[in-house]
Design a protein around this motif. Structure first.
Motif, PDB file in Angstrom:
ATOM      1  N   CYS A   1       0.832  -1.207   0.000  1.00 43.42           N
ATOM      2  CA  CYS A   1       0.000   0.000   0.000  1.00 43.42           C
ATOM      3  C   CYS A   1       0.867   1.258   0.000  1.00 43.42           C
ATOM      4  O   CYS A   1       0.545   2.245  -0.654  1.00 43.42           O
ATOM      5  N   VAL A   2       1.979   1.204   0.703  1.00 47.51           N
ATOM      6  CA  VAL A   2       2.897   2.340   0.794  1.00 47.51           C
ATOM      7  C   VAL A   2       3.692   2.502  -0.500  1.00 47.51           C
ATOM      8  O   VAL A   2       4.188   3.575  -0.817  1.00 47.51           O
ATOM      9  N   GLY A   3       3.834   1.426  -1.260  1.00 46.19           N
ATOM     10  CA  GLY A   3       4.571   1.487  -2.522  1.00 46.19           C
ATOM     11  C   GLY A   3       6.011   1.023  -2.399  1.00 46.19           C
ATOM     12  O   GLY A   3       6.820   1.271  -3.280  1.00 46.19           O
ATOM     13  N   ARG A   4       6.340   0.369  -1.285  1.00 49.43           N
ATOM     14  CA  ARG A   4       7.703  -0.136  -1.087  1.00 49.43           C
ATOM     15  C   ARG A   4       7.646  -1.577  -0.581  1.00 49.43           C
ATOM     16  O   ARG A   4       7.943  -1.863   0.576  1.00 49.43           O
ATOM     17  N   PRO A   5       7.248  -2.516  -1.446  1.00 49.36           N
ATOM     18  CA  PRO A   5       7.087  -3.898  -0.983  1.00 49.36           C
ATOM     19  C   PRO A   5       8.396  -4.570  -0.576  1.00 49.36           C
ATOM     20  O   PRO A   5       8.390  -5.483   0.230  1.00 49.36           O
ATOM     21  N   ASN A   6       9.533  -4.141  -1.126  1.00 40.90           N
ATOM     22  CA  ASN A   6      10.816  -4.762  -0.803  1.00 40.90           C
ATOM     23  C   ASN A   6      11.758  -3.814  -0.080  1.00 40.90           C
ATOM     24  O   ASN A   6      12.947  -4.066  -0.008  1.00 40.90           O
ATOM     25  N   GLY A   7      11.252  -2.721   0.470  1.00 34.52           N
ATOM     26  CA  GLY A   7      12.117  -1.717   1.076  1.00 34.52           C
ATOM     27  C   GLY A   7      12.409  -1.926   2.543  1.00 34.52           C
ATOM     28  O   GLY A   7      13.280  -1.280   3.097  1.00 34.52           O
ATOM     29  N   PHE A   8      11.677  -2.828   3.212  1.00 30.37           N
ATOM     30  CA  PHE A   8      11.809  -2.975   4.658  1.00 30.37           C
ATOM     31  C   PHE A   8      11.942  -4.434   5.052  1.00 30.37           C
ATOM     32  O   PHE A   8      11.330  -5.312   4.455  1.00 30.37           O
TER      33      PHE A   8
END
Length: 173
Positions: free
Chosen positions: A97-104
């Motif tokens: 939803c935030v647009g960063r599926p692999n960022g965290f």
């Protein structure tokens, strides 16, 4: 006039002593949290953002770090803990939803409830941690409904009944 400016005026007027220095530092910390600058815990390299998510009887403790997108639930990979793809997607929904599926990277401890409740609790905790990381994510996550704790729980059994509402069969004679 903002709260920050008021606090700065008060601090400038009074000559700070030892106690007043501590109070001013606490006020500055409170202002930074209010203004949206989240402070993570841990060392500079391993800084994380901690939040708790709940659903039914399930409780998820989430630690969020900036990383490659690895998700560990109870020290197992997400594929091993949740074998169902739907449950894996539920856990990842907040990041998508935030647009960063692999960022965290997420490190999640889950206890209680069933598998779906645990997955939804993990999503709730991840969404809360993302808001601590970046307050601008709040609007999207709130619109998607991930920040609201789902209040539905199993109703308790009542005396004289078989379950919460199911009554025993009525006999006329």
């Amino acid at each position: 006039m903002t709260v920050e400016k008021k606090i700065k005026k008060v601090v400038k007027k009074v000559a700070p002593r030892k106690k007043e220095k501590k109070i001013a530092a606490k006020k500055d910390a409170a202002v930074s949290v209010k203004s949206g600058i989240g402070k993570g815990k841990g060392s500079r390299k391993g800084r994380y953002f901690y939040a708790i998510g709940r659903r039914k009887r399930a409780v998820a403790q989430v630690k969020l770090r900036v990383g490659k997108g690895e998700i560990a639930i109870n020290k197992k990979e997400i594929q091993k803990y949740f074998s169902d793809f739907i449950l894996q997607d539920i856990v990842r929904q907040a990041q998508i939803c935030v647009g960063r599926p692999n960022g965290f990277d997420l490190e999640i401890k889950v206890s209680g409830g069933g598998t779906k409740g645990q997955a939804e609790a993990a999503r709730h905790g991840a969404a809360r941690a993302l808001v601590l990381f970046e307050p601008n994510f709040r609007k999207r996550l709130k619109r998607a409904g991930f920040l609201k704790r789902d209040p539905r729980k199993k109703e308790r059994k009542k005396y004289g009944l078989k379950r919460a509402r199911k009554a025993p069969q009525f006999s006329k004679r």
